[in-house]
Motif scaffolding. Structure first.
Motif, PDB file in Angstrom:
ATOM      1  N   GLU A  54       0.828  -1.200   0.000  1.00 26.15           N
ATOM      2  CA  GLU A  54       0.000   0.000   0.000  1.00 26.15           C
ATOM      3  C   GLU A  54       0.871   1.264   0.000  1.00 26.15           C
ATOM      4  O   GLU A  54       0.550   2.250  -0.674  1.00 26.15           O
ATOM      5  N   VAL A  55       1.962   1.232   0.753  1.00 27.98           N
ATOM      6  CA  VAL A  55       2.891   2.363   0.750  1.00 27.98           C
ATOM      7  C   VAL A  55       3.421   2.605  -0.660  1.00 27.98           C
ATOM      8  O   VAL A  55       3.472   3.744  -1.146  1.00 27.98           O
ATOM      9  N   LEU A  56       3.810   1.524  -1.337  1.00 24.74           N
ATOM     10  CA  LEU A  56       4.313   1.647  -2.704  1.00 24.74           C
ATOM     11  C   LEU A  56       3.242   2.203  -3.638  1.00 24.74           C
ATOM     12  O   LEU A  56       3.521   3.083  -4.470  1.00 24.74           O
ATOM     13  N   ASP A  57       2.018   1.704  -3.522  1.00 18.32           N
ATOM     14  CA  ASP A  57       0.930   2.176  -4.388  1.00 18.32           C
ATOM     15  C   ASP A  57       0.695   3.680  -4.224  1.00 18.32           C
ATOM     16  O   ASP A  57       0.540   4.410  -5.208  1.00 18.32           O
ATOM     17  N   VAL A  58       0.664   4.156  -2.983  1.00 16.07           N
ATOM     18  CA  VAL A  58       0.392   5.572  -2.736  1.00 16.07           C
ATOM     19  C   VAL A  58       1.563   6.439  -3.209  1.00 16.07           C
ATOM     20  O   VAL A  58       1.356   7.510  -3.793  1.00 16.07           O
ATOM     21  N   LEU A  59       2.783   5.984  -2.978  1.00 15.55           N
ATOM     22  CA  LEU A  59       3.941   6.730  -3.484  1.00 15.55           C
ATOM     23  C   LEU A  59       3.923   6.787  -5.012  1.00 15.55           C
ATOM     24  O   LEU A  59       4.238   7.822  -5.611  1.00 15.55           O
ATOM     25  N   ASP A  60       3.550   5.681  -5.642  1.00 14.95           N
ATOM     26  CA  ASP A  60       3.490   5.633  -7.103  1.00 14.95           C
ATOM     27  C   ASP A  60       2.440   6.612  -7.637  1.00 14.95           C
ATOM     28  O   ASP A  60       2.683   7.356  -8.591  1.00 14.95           O
ATOM     29  N   ARG A  61       1.267   6.639  -7.005  1.00 14.65           N
ATOM     30  CA  ARG A  61       0.220   7.556  -7.452  1.00 14.65           C
ATOM     31  C   ARG A  61       0.640   9.017  -7.243  1.00 14.65           C
ATOM     32  O   ARG A  61       0.381   9.880  -8.083  1.00 14.65           O
ATOM     33  N   THR A  62       1.298   9.275  -6.125  1.00 14.91           N
ATOM     34  CA  THR A  62       1.769  10.631  -5.847  1.00 14.91           C
ATOM     35  C   THR A  62       2.854  11.038  -6.839  1.00 14.91           C
ATOM     36  O   THR A  62       2.876  12.175  -7.334  1.00 14.91           O
ATOM     37  N   LEU A  63       3.752  10.103  -7.147  1.00 20.97           N
ATOM     38  CA  LEU A  63       4.799  10.366  -8.130  1.00 20.97           C
ATOM     39  C   LEU A  63       4.201  10.719  -9.481  1.00 20.97           C
ATOM     40  O   LEU A  63       4.615  11.698 -10.130  1.00 20.97           O
ATOM     41  N   ARG A  64       3.214   9.947  -9.919  1.00 18.63           N
ATOM     42  CA  ARG A  64       2.616  10.201 -11.237  1.00 18.63           C
ATOM     43  C   ARG A  64       1.874  11.538 -11.268  1.00 18.63           C
ATOM     44  O   ARG A  64       1.837  12.218 -12.294  1.00 18.63           O
ATOM     45  N   LEU A  65       1.290  11.933 -10.154  1.00 20.98           N
ATOM     46  CA  LEU A  65       0.650  13.242 -10.066  1.00 20.98           C
ATOM     47  C   LEU A  65       1.695  14.352 -10.203  1.00 20.98           C
ATOM     48  O   LEU A  65       1.503  15.329 -10.936  1.00 20.98           O
ATOM     49  N   MET A  66       2.824  14.190  -9.515  1.00 22.29           N
ATOM     50  CA  MET A  66       3.903  15.167  -9.630  1.00 22.29           C
ATOM     51  C   MET A  66       4.433  15.246 -11.061  1.00 22.29           C
ATOM     52  O   MET A  66       4.705  16.333 -11.581  1.00 22.29           O
ATOM     53  N   GLN A  67       4.581  14.102 -11.690  1.00 19.44           N
ATOM     54  CA  GLN A  67       5.085  14.077 -13.062  1.00 19.44           C
ATOM     55  C   GLN A  67       4.129  14.777 -14.015  1.00 19.44           C
ATOM     56  O   GLN A  67       4.554  15.498 -14.933  1.00 19.44           O
ATOM     57  N   ALA A  68       2.836  14.591 -13.813  1.00 19.54           N
ATOM     58  CA  ALA A  68       1.842  15.248 -14.667  1.00 19.54           C
ATOM     59  C   ALA A  68       1.909  16.765 -14.517  1.00 19.54           C
ATOM     60  O   ALA A  68       1.810  17.512 -15.504  1.00 19.54           O
ATOM     61  N   MET A  69       2.108  17.228 -13.289  1.00 25.44           N
ATOM     62  CA  MET A  69       2.197  18.666 -13.051  1.00 25.44           C
ATOM     63  C   MET A  69       3.478  19.239 -13.644  1.00 25.44           C
ATOM     64  O   MET A  69       3.474  20.329 -14.237  1.00 25.44           O
ATOM     65  N   ALA A  70       4.582  18.516 -13.495  1.00 24.69           N
ATOM     66  CA  ALA A  70       5.853  18.974 -14.069  1.00 24.69           C
ATOM     67  C   ALA A  70       5.769  19.018 -15.591  1.00 24.69           C
ATOM     68  O   ALA A  70       6.281  19.945 -16.228  1.00 24.69           O
ATOM     69  N   GLN A  71       5.118  18.020 -16.197  1.00 22.20           N
ATOM     70  CA  GLN A  71       4.987  17.989 -17.657  1.00 22.20           C
ATOM     71  C   GLN A  71       4.093  19.123 -18.152  1.00 22.20           C
ATOM     72  O   GLN A  71       4.375  19.754 -19.174  1.00 22.20           O
TER      73      GLN A  71
END
Length: 574
Positions: free
Chosen positions: A31-48
């Motif tokens: 679950e920790v990995l899943d939430v970090l992954d979702r947060t990472l992808r959100l950050m990547q979308a904002m940076a892009q």
């Protein structure tokens, strides 16, 4: 979400981090990995989206639940069986801020469990929104007992040096060391032998020493063979596997040993910038040892009722400063720091040690990286620092998080577009750093700008001699990591300057870049007509402009996220 179409949004709030974790260690790690992954992808979308030219990017708010020890007893209120939370988000956000200063604020908010209900969360977010509208610009906050608190790094050298002590370990106890066949693990095993320990189970994925530590392993093996009544065994164990950890620990107990201490020194790197160098795979690579491993060690100790006298969690200074291109490593170590604090809240032994890079041993030495703003730790001095920490154990703050590193503060903070508030006591200010001439409203010439650009470039390239300024920046040796440092330091040099993450593509040579910066911060036509005025060279060094805020109820207070002890090293306590 397509952020380019959402310029009317003021903020994006990701509430995944407030969810309670499952009681099963393996499920919790997933679950920790899943939430970090979702947060990472959100950050990547904002940076892009920012890279693609989206205007008016919203703030990113990341609430978590009881990730930090802020006030006495707060973590003891956690109802979960496992001493774990989504505190990894706190570390990931630190790296994201440093990699993308051009984006709107990324705010982490640590809440009490009672505030994580729908109504409680809504109330806290409304209150935070009100405070930010009134001028609160802090990126890291904690809500405790109806107050907002902010972290600050403080010096506690004298307090911790009052009790040096002489560490000793019982000769009858068994000590399990993960990453035990590596050079860093062996360094600590050798030290513990000198301090009285006689029984060790060295855990590693292969059960064999890697090439760079074979000689140290053989030497210590021979040394131990000359002693009577000792145990020195390398054991194959995947530290991220609950079954493996329980199997090896049970095997040790079946041999009539009493496990009295755990040294969790296992770790691996998978560096890359958040925007395009991190994904679920790189997160999992790093989290396997730090997140899964620490959870499985806690679970085994709990299930087998081990009478532990200590559990040392080897974290990293990356979790303190938010190292660029190590977002996954920052996250995994921040999780481990929080888990140690939660164990202590339950009166279970734990110290989380945020080590800086080591000389001769460890991952930095193995990777062959050059020294930067954080100098290498001499092994013997590092062990002396560890002895100091153990001698002052009764004086540690509730979190039990200690950083041991040699930080060149001027160099480190000079790479940042502004001094993070948590580090403001070491940088003189938490506000934006501005060039003196610009801050004073003085004229800055194109030659002044060229001098700054070339100076920063030479510094980032570590003292390169004469540069051919017509050569593209990327061909000079500016890789993605060095490029982030170059951009951040240039932004720090000129008031109001914003440089995109595509800097080296948009302005590939020094003359191109100088022209752009001059167009942004150079004098207006009336300034040129008036003539005269000071230049950057006339005025000299940079200034730090302190940010101020006015809060209606005075509810903002400081909490000590870490404290620092310096004796030619940096010891950081949480």
């Amino acid at each position: 979400m397509i952020f380019g179409e959402c310029s009317n949004l003021r903020r994006v709030i990701n509430i995944a981090g407030i969810a309670a974790l499952p009681n099963n260690a393996t499920a919790a790690a997933a679950e920790v990995l899943d939430v970090l992954d979702r947060t990472l992808r959100l950050m990547q979308a904002m940076a892009q989206a920012a890279k693609d030219g989206a205007d008016g990017m919203p703030e990113l708010w990341l609430p978590i639940c009881l990730g930090n020890a802020v006030v006495d007893g707060d973590l003891a209120s956690a109802s979960a069986r496992l001493p774990a939370s989504h505190a990894g988000i706190w570390g990931l956000a630190k790296a994201f801020r440093n990699e993308h200063p051009e984006l709107a604020s990324t705010v982490t908010l640590d809440l009490e469990e009672a505030e994580c209900s729908a109504s409680g969360l809504a109330a806290q977010l409304q209150y935070l929104s009100k405070q930010r509208a009134a001028g609160l610009a802090e990126p890291e906050l904690a809500a405790r007992t109806a107050k907002l608190l902010v972290p600050r790094l403080v010096d506690s050298t004298q307090r911790l040096q009052n009790d040096l002590g002489n560490p000793s370990f019982g000769s009858d106890g068994m000590y399990m060391v993960t990453g035990g066949t590596g050079a860093l693990g062996l360094l600590f095993v050798d030290w513990m032998v000198r301090c009285g320990a006689r029984h060790f189970a060295l855990l590693s994925r292969s059960g064999q020493p890697p090439a760079d530590s074979k000689a140290a392993f053989r030497k210590l093996e021979k040394q131990m063979a000359k002693m009577k009544g000792v145990t020195f065994s390398a054991r194959k164990c995947d530290i991220g596997s609950g079954a493996d950890v329980l199997r090896v620990t049970t095997q040790v107990l079946d041999e009539k040993h009493v496990v009295k201490g755990i040294v969790h020194a296992a770790g691996t790197l998978a560096d890359g910038l958040i925007k395009d160098g991190q994904d679920r795979t790189t997160l999992k690579t790093v989290c396997s040892a730090k997140v899964d491993g620490s959870l499985q060690l806690h679970n085994a100790a709990d299930q087998l009722d081990l009478p532990l006298e200590f559990m040392w969690l080897f974290s990293s200074v990356a979790a303190m400063i938010g190292s660029v291109a190590q977002g996954n490593y920052c996250a995994a170590n921040a999780f481990m720091d929080s888990m140690g604090a939660r164990r202590r809240a339950r009166n279970l032994p734990a110290i989380s040690l945020q080590w800086g890079p080591w000389a001769d041993v460890g991952m930095a030495a193995r990777a062959g990286t050059s020294e930067g703003s954080i100098a290498r730790l001499d092994p013997e001095r590092g062990l002396e620092a560890m002895a100091l920490v153990l001698g002052a154990a009764s004086l540690l703050r509730p979190a039990g998080t200690l950083g041991i590193a040699r930080i060149k503060w001027k160099s480190l903070l000079g790479q940042m577009p502004k001094v993070p508030p948590v580090l403001s006591k070491f940088g003189g200010s938490s506000g934006p750093k501005k060039a003196s001439a610009a801050a004073a409203g003085a004229v800055v010439s194109a030659d002044d700008i060229k001098g700054v650009v070339v100076g920063v470039l030479q510094d980032v390239l570590e003292g390169e001699g004469d540069l051919d300024l017509s050569t593209p920046l990327m061909e000079m040796g500016l890789d993605s990591l060095a490029g982030v440092e170059f951009r951040n330091r240039l932004q720090a040099s000129f008031e109001g300057l914003q440089l995109s993450s595509t800097l080296m593509f948009d302005y590939p040579t020094v003359p191109d870049l100088v022209d752009y910066i001059y167009g942004q911060v150079g004098p207006a036509e009336d300034d040129l007509a008036a003539g005269g005025g000071a230049t950057l060279g006339d005025v000299g060094a940079m200034l730090s402009i302190a940010a101020r805020r006015n809060l209606e109820d005075g509810a903002i207070e400081h909490f000590v996220e870490f404290s620092v002890c310096c004796f030619k090293l940096l010891l950081v306590e949480g």
